[in-house]
Design an enzyme around this catalytic site. Structure first.
Site, short mmCIF file in Angstrom:
data_model
loop_
_atom_site.label_atom_id
_atom_site.label_comp_id
_atom_site.label_asym_id
_atom_site.label_seq_id
_atom_site.Cartn_x
_atom_site.Cartn_y
_atom_site.Cartn_z
N HIS A 66 7.01 -6.25 1.81
CA HIS A 66 8.20 -6.55 1.02
C HIS A 66 7.96 -7.69 0.03
O HIS A 66 8.90 -8.35 -0.38
CB HIS A 66 9.37 -6.92 1.96
CG HIS A 66 9.79 -5.77 2.83
ND1 HIS A 66 9.54 -5.73 4.19
CD2 HIS A 66 10.41 -4.61 2.53
CE1 HIS A 66 10.01 -4.59 4.68
NE2 HIS A 66 10.54 -3.89 3.70
N HIS A 67 6.71 -7.89 -0.35
CA HIS A 67 6.48 -8.97 -1.32
C HIS A 67 7.12 -8.63 -2.65
O HIS A 67 7.31 -9.50 -3.49
CB HIS A 67 4.98 -9.26 -1.48
CG HIS A 67 4.24 -8.16 -2.21
ND1 HIS A 67 3.97 -6.94 -1.64
CD2 HIS A 67 3.75 -8.10 -3.47
CE1 HIS A 67 3.33 -6.18 -2.51
NE2 HIS A 67 3.20 -6.86 -3.63
N LYS A 72 7.83 1.47 -2.10
CA LYS A 72 7.66 2.77 -2.75
C LYS A 72 6.56 3.58 -2.10
O LYS A 72 5.52 3.04 -1.72
CB LYS A 72 7.28 2.50 -4.23
CG LYS A 72 7.19 3.70 -5.11
CD LYS A 72 8.51 3.99 -5.77
CE LYS A 72 8.52 5.34 -6.47
NZ LYS A 72 8.65 6.47 -5.53
N LYS A 96 -2.24 -0.11 -3.80
CA LYS A 96 -2.26 0.76 -4.98
C LYS A 96 -1.32 0.22 -6.06
O LYS A 96 -1.70 0.10 -7.23
CB LYS A 96 -1.80 2.16 -4.53
CG LYS A 96 -2.00 3.26 -5.53
CD LYS A 96 -1.42 4.57 -5.03
CE LYS A 96 -2.02 5.08 -3.75
NZ LYS A 96 -1.58 6.46 -3.42
N LYS A 108 5.72 4.51 3.09
CA LYS A 108 5.39 5.94 3.22
C LYS A 108 6.29 6.55 4.27
O LYS A 108 6.74 5.87 5.19
CB LYS A 108 3.93 6.10 3.66
CG LYS A 108 3.32 7.43 3.31
CD LYS A 108 3.06 7.50 1.82
CE LYS A 108 2.10 8.57 1.41
NZ LYS A 108 1.50 8.25 0.10
N1 GLU Z 1 2.67 10.10 -2.72
C1 GLU Z 1 2.10 9.57 -3.91
C2 GLU Z 1 1.02 8.56 -3.58
O1 GLU Z 1 0.46 8.57 -2.51
C3 GLU Z 1 3.14 9.06 -4.89
C4 GLU Z 1 3.95 7.90 -4.46
C5 GLU Z 1 5.10 7.55 -5.41
O2 GLU Z 1 5.17 8.12 -6.49
O3 GLU Z 1 5.90 6.73 -5.01
O4 GLU Z 1 0.62 7.78 -4.38
#
Ligand code: GLU
Length: 473
Positions: A66-67, A72, A96, A108
């Site tokens: 949560h930084h 996402k 990422k 996720k």
């Molecule tokens: N599931 C994709 C990933 O692993 C997209 C994630 C997204 O767009 O939030 O990068």
């Protein structure tokens, strides 16, 4: 395809890669541990009606860090999904996003079902119920946690999620930003579907463009004529193959569940796709050699291997047979740390997942921005740009007495479309991030891989966020 996600090791593997990189940073151990840990792991179960009975579905949403808010990451629909896997994938999302400067924490989701065994109506019920469970626990929202497609889910599921969220949050102005990867009709963004594969192609092109690196691994610089094998003909694999060939590479092999095909003269991914649709399999594609054992496909002669299916595909058991000089990780975690070390030791180069497949979340970020601003990119300035460009050309024509060809005029005059803006933003992101990672590697000779360099950059950026947030003294 060996679908054997390493049951309980994936998160540990991600941590292993993290620890390797952390050695090259100077952050206190406590902060490193905070960055590494999964902040919230929500595991839940819910019933779905099937036939005359009820079935219990296992599901997860993990918010790794949560930084930054929102968090996402996609939602995986798979029979094989488990808590360790969702934690690992959530962690990779954090790193990422940091790598490509997307201002989100990582998350996720997972729904443990075999989508093939459910009707569309059942999948809709499951998706809507999953969303309700997230809403109940405050695990979804445009400023909280924003899901997206992943393995086994796509635009259809994202529109069910958006609709459920909007129904439960009437009047919330930014509600559409609660999920990305939506269809265009539901305020998705052009270019999102192909973004991950397009990003993979930019990443590979950038990597192959550095002459001294290519020389070191025994390849000539540039993508032209380089032989590529792609594992997975899903969204990421298909688009990686498509754009890599568009950029000049030759697709020589494709691997899928049912087997693999190889043709040194080159394959057309659209023809293979059509063949699979008609026959139910890529096997026996005209002119190509078929391998019943899909994993054999990975071991054929090529320059670049793009694993774009699942994790744990290149391991100590097969890495010695991989002929490629470059592995471009379209999937998350396709190379085990041990296999990665052997491959690098042998002189190969790995373009790591956390950078290589970041195109998807990059364009998800653009979609989220579009949803929050409630206006499509280019809508305000498109015609203005076209008019002022036309004025400029007219003035030049008047001054010089010369006219330019109508097709050239059209090219110069027109304003940028949403798709063009998205693609240029994506291209710029992938180019910039590649060189940022490479620079780190060049400046610290002890850092031997792009993965470690990517982690170092990522850890540094996240650490700064913690410090500026005042979370860390
Ligand atoms: N599931 C994709 C990933 O692993 C997209 C994630 C997204 O767009 O939030 O990068």
């Amino acid at each position: 395809m060996a679908i054997t996600p390493n049951e309980n090791n994936f998160f540990a593997d991600v941590c292993k890669n993290f620890d390797e990189a952390a050695r090259f940073t100077s952050h206190p151990e406590g902060l490193l541990n905070q960055i590494k840990a999964c902040n919230s792991v929500y595991r839940f179960q819910f019933p779905v009606r099937r036939g005359n009975g009820l079935e219990v579905v296992d599901a997860w949403r993990v918010e790794h860090s949560h930084h930054m808010s929102p968090t996402k990451g996609g939602i995986r629909y798979s029979e094989m999904v488990n808590e360790d896997e969702v934690m690992a994938l959530a962690a990779l999302m954090t790193y990422k996003c940091a790598i490509v400067n997307v201002p989100f924490g990582g998350a996720k989701g997972g729904v443990k079902i075999n989508t093939k065994q459910y009707s569309v109506a059942e999948l809709e019920t499951i998706t809507r119920r999953y969303t309700v469970e997230l809403i109940k626990k405050n695990f979804i929202g445009p400023g909280i946690d924003v899901p997206a497609p992943d393995y086994g889910s796509g635009e259809r599921e994202m529109s069910w999620i958006a609709d459920t969220y909007m129904t439960m949050n009437p009047g919330q102005l930014d509600a559409l930003g609660c999920v990305t990867g939506k269809p265009i009709a539901l305020h998705g963004i052009r270019g999102r579907k192909e973004a991950t594969g397009r990003g993979v192609a930019y990443a590979v092109r950038e990597c192959m463009g550095v002459g001294e690196d290519m020389k070191r691994i025994g390849l000539t610089p540039g993508l032209d004529g380089k032989r590529v094998i792609v594992q997975g003909l899903g969204n990421v694999g298909y688009h990686s193959a498509k754009f890599l060939t568009e950029f000049g590479a030759t697709l020589v092999g494709i691997c899928e569940f049912e087997g693999a095909i190889y043709d040194a003269n080159g394959l057309n991914v659209d023809e293979v796709f059509a063949h699979r649709k008609n026959t139910g399999s890529i096997a026996d594609f005209p002119g190509a050699k078929t391998f019943k054992n899909s994993m054999e496909g990975l071991e054929q002669d090529c320059d670049i291997l793009v694993p774009a299916a699942l994790e744990n595909q290149i391991t100590v058991h097969n890495v010695q047979n991989i002929k490629a000089k470059v592995i471009a990780e379209g999937a998350n975690g396709p190379t085990s740390p041990e296999a990665g070390a052997i491959f690098t030791e042998r002189g190969g180069m790995i373009i790591p997942d956390m950078y290589c497949n970041a195109g998807g979340v990059t364009v998800s970020y653009f979609e989220w921005l579009k949803n929050l601003s409630h206006v499509a990119f280019g809508r305000m300035e498109n015609r203005y740009a076209a008019n002022s460009n036309a004025n400029l050309i007219n003035t030049l024509e008047n001054l010089t007495g010369k006219t330019i060809l109508p097709e050239h005029r059209m090219m110069i005059v027109k304003g940028a479309s949403e798709l063009e803006l998205v693609n240029s933003g994506l291209e710029d992101t992938m180019i910039h991030s590649y060189h940022e990672i490479r620079e780190t590697m060049v400046h610290t000779p002890e850092i031997k891989t792009l993965r470690t360099a990517a982690f170092v950059n990522s850890i540094d950026k996240i650490a700064v966020s913690y410090m500026t947030l005042g979370v860390w003294p």
